[in-house]
Write an enzyme that holds these catalytic residues in place. Structure first.
Site, PDB file in Angstrom:
ATOM      1  N   THR A 213      33.881 -35.736 -36.740  1.00 54.02           N
ATOM      2  CA  THR A 213      34.166 -37.066 -36.193  1.00 54.02           C
ATOM      3  C   THR A 213      33.119 -38.039 -36.748  1.00 54.02           C
ATOM      4  OG1 THR A 213      32.675 -36.850 -34.300  1.00 54.02           O
ATOM      5  CG2 THR A 213      34.926 -36.002 -34.015  1.00 54.02           C
TER       6      THR A 213
ATOM      7  N   SER B 224      30.310 -37.388 -27.111  1.00 55.15           N
ATOM      8  CA  SER B 224      29.050 -37.307 -26.370  1.00 55.15           C
ATOM      9  C   SER B 224      28.456 -38.651 -25.930  1.00 55.15           C
ATOM     10  CB  SER B 224      28.013 -36.579 -27.243  1.00 55.15           C
ATOM     11  OG  SER B 224      27.644 -37.394 -28.338  1.00 55.15           O
TER      12      SER B 224
ATOM     13  N   THR C 257      25.470 -30.935 -19.872  1.00 58.17           N
ATOM     14  CA  THR C 257      24.521 -32.018 -19.618  1.00 58.17           C
ATOM     15  C   THR C 257      24.127 -32.090 -18.146  1.00 58.17           C
ATOM     16  OG1 THR C 257      24.414 -34.443 -19.508  1.00 58.17           O
ATOM     17  CG2 THR C 257      26.579 -33.497 -19.495  1.00 58.17           C
ATOM     18  N   ASP C 258      22.950 -32.660 -17.887  1.00 61.45           N
ATOM     19  CA  ASP C 258      22.544 -32.881 -16.482  1.00 61.45           C
ATOM     20  C   ASP C 258      23.333 -34.025 -15.845  1.00 61.45           C
ATOM     21  OD1 ASP C 258      21.389 -35.037 -17.808  1.00 61.45           O
ATOM     22  OD2 ASP C 258      19.401 -34.800 -16.926  1.00 61.45           O
ATOM     23  N   GLU C 259      24.083 -34.781 -16.668  1.00 64.34           N
ATOM     24  CA  GLU C 259      24.825 -35.919 -16.109  1.00 64.34           C
ATOM     25  C   GLU C 259      25.945 -35.467 -15.169  1.00 64.34           C
ATOM     26  OE1 GLU C 259      25.666 -39.153 -18.775  1.00 64.34           O
ATOM     27  OE2 GLU C 259      24.065 -38.561 -20.125  1.00 64.34           O
TER      28      GLU C 259
ATOM     29  N   TYR D 222      32.566 -39.639 -19.460  1.00 65.92           N
ATOM     30  CA  TYR D 222      31.896 -38.579 -20.229  1.00 65.92           C
ATOM     31  C   TYR D 222      31.449 -37.439 -19.318  1.00 65.92           C
ATOM     32  CZ  TYR D 222      27.969 -36.095 -22.363  1.00 65.92           C
ATOM     33  OH  TYR D 222      27.109 -35.112 -22.794  1.00 65.92           O
TER      34      TYR D 222
ATOM     35  N   LYS E 143      32.654 -33.476 -19.048  1.00 63.73           N
ATOM     36  CA  LYS E 143      31.754 -32.324 -19.228  1.00 63.73           C
ATOM     37  C   LYS E 143      31.769 -31.447 -17.959  1.00 63.73           C
ATOM     38  CE  LYS E 143      29.389 -31.413 -22.226  1.00 63.73           C
ATOM     39  NZ  LYS E 143      29.629 -30.660 -23.497  1.00 63.73           N
TER      40      LYS E 143
ATOM     41  N   PRO F 108      17.635 -54.000 -27.404  1.00 63.93           N
ATOM     42  CA  PRO F 108      18.350 -54.184 -26.131  1.00 63.93           C
ATOM     43  C   PRO F 108      17.915 -53.210 -25.049  1.00 63.93           C
ATOM     44  CG  PRO F 108      19.732 -52.977 -27.707  1.00 63.93           C
ATOM     45  CD  PRO F 108      18.428 -53.263 -28.412  1.00 63.93           C
TER      46      PRO F 108
ATOM     47  N   ARG G 113      15.079 -41.445 -16.954  1.00 68.19           N
ATOM     48  CA  ARG G 113      15.667 -40.266 -17.599  1.00 68.19           C
ATOM     49  C   ARG G 113      14.556 -39.268 -17.917  1.00 68.19           C
ATOM     50  NH1 ARG G 113      19.266 -42.510 -15.785  1.00 68.19           N
ATOM     51  NH2 ARG G 113      21.160 -43.349 -16.734  1.00 68.19           N
TER      52      ARG G 113
ATOM     53  N   ASN H 247      13.492 -46.368 -18.710  1.00 70.09           N
ATOM     54  CA  ASN H 247      13.902 -46.848 -20.044  1.00 70.09           C
ATOM     55  C   ASN H 247      12.932 -47.894 -20.585  1.00 70.09           C
ATOM     56  OD1 ASN H 247      16.077 -45.168 -19.973  1.00 70.09           O
ATOM     57  ND2 ASN H 247      17.577 -46.750 -19.480  1.00 70.09           N
TER      58      ASN H 247
ATOM     59  N   ASP I  49      23.874 -54.750 -17.891  1.00 72.87           N
ATOM     60  CA  ASP I  49      23.750 -53.314 -17.615  1.00 72.87           C
ATOM     61  C   ASP I  49      25.063 -52.590 -17.896  1.00 72.87           C
ATOM     62  OD1 ASP I  49      22.508 -51.007 -16.854  1.00 72.87           O
ATOM     63  OD2 ASP I  49      22.084 -51.643 -14.799  1.00 72.87           O
TER      64      ASP I  49
ATOM     65  N   HIS J 106      25.893 -47.435 -14.160  1.00 71.57           N
ATOM     66  CA  HIS J 106      24.719 -46.837 -14.804  1.00 71.57           C
ATOM     67  C   HIS J 106      23.953 -45.972 -13.799  1.00 71.57           C
ATOM     68  CE1 HIS J 106      21.338 -47.776 -17.943  1.00 71.57           C
ATOM     69  NE2 HIS J 106      21.726 -46.518 -17.943  1.00 71.57           N
TER      70      HIS J 106
HETATM   71  P1  NAD Z   1      27.110 -35.381 -31.267  1.00 70.58           P
HETATM   72  O1  NAD Z   1      28.077 -36.444 -30.847  1.00 70.58           O
HETATM   73  O2  NAD Z   1      25.944 -35.753 -32.101  1.00 70.58           O
HETATM   74  O3  NAD Z   1      27.895 -34.230 -32.061  1.00 70.58           O
HETATM   75  C1  NAD Z   1      29.122 -33.724 -31.624  1.00 70.58           C
HETATM   76  C2  NAD Z   1      29.722 -32.919 -32.775  1.00 70.58           C
HETATM   77  O4  NAD Z   1      30.948 -32.341 -32.308  1.00 70.58           O
HETATM   78  C3  NAD Z   1      30.044 -33.755 -34.004  1.00 70.58           C
HETATM   79  O5  NAD Z   1      29.590 -33.112 -35.174  1.00 70.58           O
HETATM   80  C4  NAD Z   1      31.572 -33.842 -33.982  1.00 70.58           C
HETATM   81  O6  NAD Z   1      32.160 -33.954 -35.266  1.00 70.58           O
HETATM   82  C5  NAD Z   1      31.942 -32.538 -33.303  1.00 70.58           C
HETATM   83  N1  NAD Z   1      33.251 -32.622 -32.654  1.00 70.58           N
HETATM   84  C6  NAD Z   1      33.664 -33.591 -31.782  1.00 70.58           C
HETATM   85  N2  NAD Z   1      34.926 -33.368 -31.427  1.00 70.58           N
HETATM   86  C7  NAD Z   1      35.322 -32.219 -32.055  1.00 70.58           C
HETATM   87  C8  NAD Z   1      36.528 -31.477 -32.066  1.00 70.58           C
HETATM   88  N3  NAD Z   1      37.594 -31.870 -31.363  1.00 70.58           N
HETATM   89  N4  NAD Z   1      36.587 -30.347 -32.816  1.00 70.58           N
HETATM   90  C9  NAD Z   1      35.521 -29.963 -33.556  1.00 70.58           C
HETATM   91  N5  NAD Z   1      34.350 -30.642 -33.592  1.00 70.58           N
HETATM   92  C10 NAD Z   1      34.263 -31.760 -32.843  1.00 70.58           C
HETATM   93  O7  NAD Z   1      26.673 -34.674 -29.920  1.00 70.58           O
HETATM   94  P2  NAD Z   1      25.245 -34.103 -29.509  1.00 70.58           P
HETATM   95  O8  NAD Z   1      24.418 -35.199 -28.982  1.00 70.58           O
HETATM   96  O9  NAD Z   1      24.737 -33.261 -30.598  1.00 70.58           O
HETATM   97  O10 NAD Z   1      25.653 -33.176 -28.266  1.00 70.58           O
HETATM   98  C11 NAD Z   1      26.069 -31.833 -28.470  1.00 70.58           C
HETATM   99  C12 NAD Z   1      26.455 -31.221 -27.140  1.00 70.58           C
HETATM  100  O11 NAD Z   1      25.346 -31.267 -26.249  1.00 70.58           O
HETATM  101  C13 NAD Z   1      27.597 -31.938 -26.444  1.00 70.58           C
HETATM  102  O12 NAD Z   1      28.427 -30.966 -25.840  1.00 70.58           O
HETATM  103  C14 NAD Z   1      26.916 -32.794 -25.394  1.00 70.58           C
HETATM  104  O13 NAD Z   1      27.749 -32.993 -24.273  1.00 70.58           O
HETATM  105  C15 NAD Z   1      25.722 -31.919 -25.052  1.00 70.58           C
HETATM  106  N6  NAD Z   1      24.544 -32.669 -24.574  1.00 70.58           N
HETATM  107  C16 NAD Z   1      24.030 -33.688 -25.317  1.00 70.58           C
HETATM  108  C17 NAD Z   1      22.887 -34.360 -24.853  1.00 70.58           C
HETATM  109  C18 NAD Z   1      22.243 -35.464 -25.661  1.00 70.58           C
HETATM  110  O14 NAD Z   1      21.275 -36.054 -25.181  1.00 70.58           O
HETATM  111  N7  NAD Z   1      22.694 -35.765 -26.862  1.00 70.58           N
HETATM  112  C19 NAD Z   1      22.319 -34.006 -23.648  1.00 70.58           C
HETATM  113  C20 NAD Z   1      22.880 -32.960 -22.911  1.00 70.58           C
HETATM  114  C21 NAD Z   1      23.991 -32.294 -23.396  1.00 70.58           C
END
Ligand code: NAD
Length: 355
Positions: free
Chosen positions: A35, A84, A133-135, A158, A162, A213, A222, A257, A288, A292
């Site tokens: 994506t 995400s 996620t913790d969210e 979101y 999750k 911003p 956070r 933040n 905001d 949030h």
């Molecule tokens: P990101 O958005 O950077 O990466 C997501 C990846 O998933 C991308 O490479 C995208 O191409 C791929 N993807 C999306 N839809 C897809 C599909 N239908 N089929 C195959 N691939 C697909 O996300 P991130 O920040 O690296 O987060 C990774 C995971 O960790 C997520 O599940 C997110 O919910 C979780 N998470 C993220 C955070 C954070 O702070 N970023 C915190 C807690 C949990």
């Protein structure tokens, strides 16, 4: 050992893939449909390795998932593929429901069918690690922390998507005896983060001399986790976590933040001083985010106690490394910026997308 990692071209997924291959000598099959958030350049360090394979595929494609399990015969799954970004989920929740919920369902079914073909030690050792996620826990007041027992109260499209995916994984564990483990972690930051999330937005706006911003008053709190520490925690949970358990992962770095942004500005002042003034002069308060969440804080004592894992850096150390990385890797973020529509304000609820 061979792991099937979904979303391995994203921010956290690519950190997991690099660490698994480079530090642990683990084979990885990266399944990612690429994506807007994906970037194969995140994997340049490992893409030539014999331990690395890439499958461009969508986790919602059942036939493709079945084929990939059959061809690669993984010992474990680490499921990170997801939409995400909270602000995007406010503008267009449909993709979040589709990928995060339906995609997880399709992947679980493929993993389950594959698991049923395994026997002996390979069946014993198989696990499906769902990364969340913790969210999902909702918002805290001024005190308290999320534990693994906190009830789910997601507030954004979101986090609701999750939360639903967490529930599916749990149910597949209970009903079909798929060996699962779940982790819920706080906000990640570090190298290779797509420049729509707070920390890269602050760094890149500052370097471009654009307003920095801050949503609302900036008092939202956070917990911040350095992405390489998270990757380390995930591999620890995968290999040592108890089946059926949930582990909260946090950085022990609670900060508002506005304080986070001020700290980043001071680091930027040190590493790339402005010709005139301080970066903090660019801080601008903007409308905001709707709904949030006020505060997230993680109680990560379970993973510390049971798996002997703790974060290796403080937020100040991690932020200094992150700023240095963005300064040293301008070509990486310029390439993303040149695709356009990066850094524009999203999630103000005024763009109701027909779905
Ligand atoms: P990101 O958005 O950077 O990466 C997501 C990846 O998933 C991308 O490479 C995208 O191409 C791929 N993807 C999306 N839809 C897809 C599909 N239908 N089929 C195959 N691939 C697909 O996300 P991130 O920040 O690296 O987060 C990774 C995971 O960790 C997520 O599940 C997110 O919910 C979780 N998470 C993220 C955070 C954070 O702070 N970023 C915190 C807690 C949990």
């Amino acid at each position: 050992m061979k792991i099937l990692v979904t979303g391995g071209a994203g921010f956290i997924g690519s950190a997991v893939v690099r660490r698994a291959v480079e530090s642990h000598g683990i084979s990885v099959v990266n399944v990612d449909c690429l994506t807007y958030a994906a970037n194969l350049a995140n994997l340049d360090d490992v893409s030539g390795s014999d331990l690395y394979a890439f499958e461009r595929a969508d986790i919602r494609d059942a036939a493709e998932m079945a084929r990939i399990f059959l061809v690669h015969q993984p010992d474990a799954v680490m499921h990170l593929a997801a939409e995400s970004h909270v602000d995007r989920s406010i503008d267009g929740p449909g993709e979040f429901i589709s990928t995060n919920i339906e995609g997880t369902y399709v992947l679980l079914q493929a993993a389950r069918a594959y698991f049923e073909t395994l026997s002996g030690a390979r069946r014993e050792g198989f696990r499906f690690h769902h990364v969340s996620t913790d969210e999902v826990y909702g918002s805290l007041g001024a005190v308290g922390k999320f534990t693994e027992e906190t009830s789910y109260k997601p507030n954004s499209p979101y986090s609701a998507s999750k939360a639903a995916s967490d529930m599916l994984v749990r149910a597949w564990g209970e009903t079909y005896r798929l060996p699962i483990v779940v982790s819920n972690c706080s906000n990640n930051y570090g190298p290779f983060q797509f420049p729509e999330k707070l920390i890269p937005v602050v760094i890149l706006n500052a370097l471009a001399e654009r307003p920095i911003p801050i949503y609302g008053a900036g008092t939202n709190v956070r917990d911040w986790l350095f992405v390489d520490d998270h990757a380390d925690a995930l591999l620890t949970i995968l290999t040592a976590g108890k089946l059926g358990e949930t582990y909260n992962v946090g950085g022990n770095n609670e900060v508002s933040n506005i304080d986070l942004v001020r700290t980043l500005c001071v680091i930027l002042d040190e590493q790339r001083p402005r010709s005139d003034g301080k970066y903090a002069d660019l801080i601008t308060h903007v409308t905001d985010r709707p709904g949030h969440d006020f505060r997230y804080a993680i109680d990560a004592s379970k993973i510390e106690r049971e798996l002997n894992w703790a974060p290796s850096v403080t937020v100040e150390e991690g932020l200094a490394q992150t700023v240095r990385w963005y300064l040293d890797n301008e070509a990486w973020w310029r390439a993303i910026q040149s695709r356009g529509q990066v850094g524009e304000r999203l999630g103000l609820r005024d763009k109701m997308i027909a779905e």
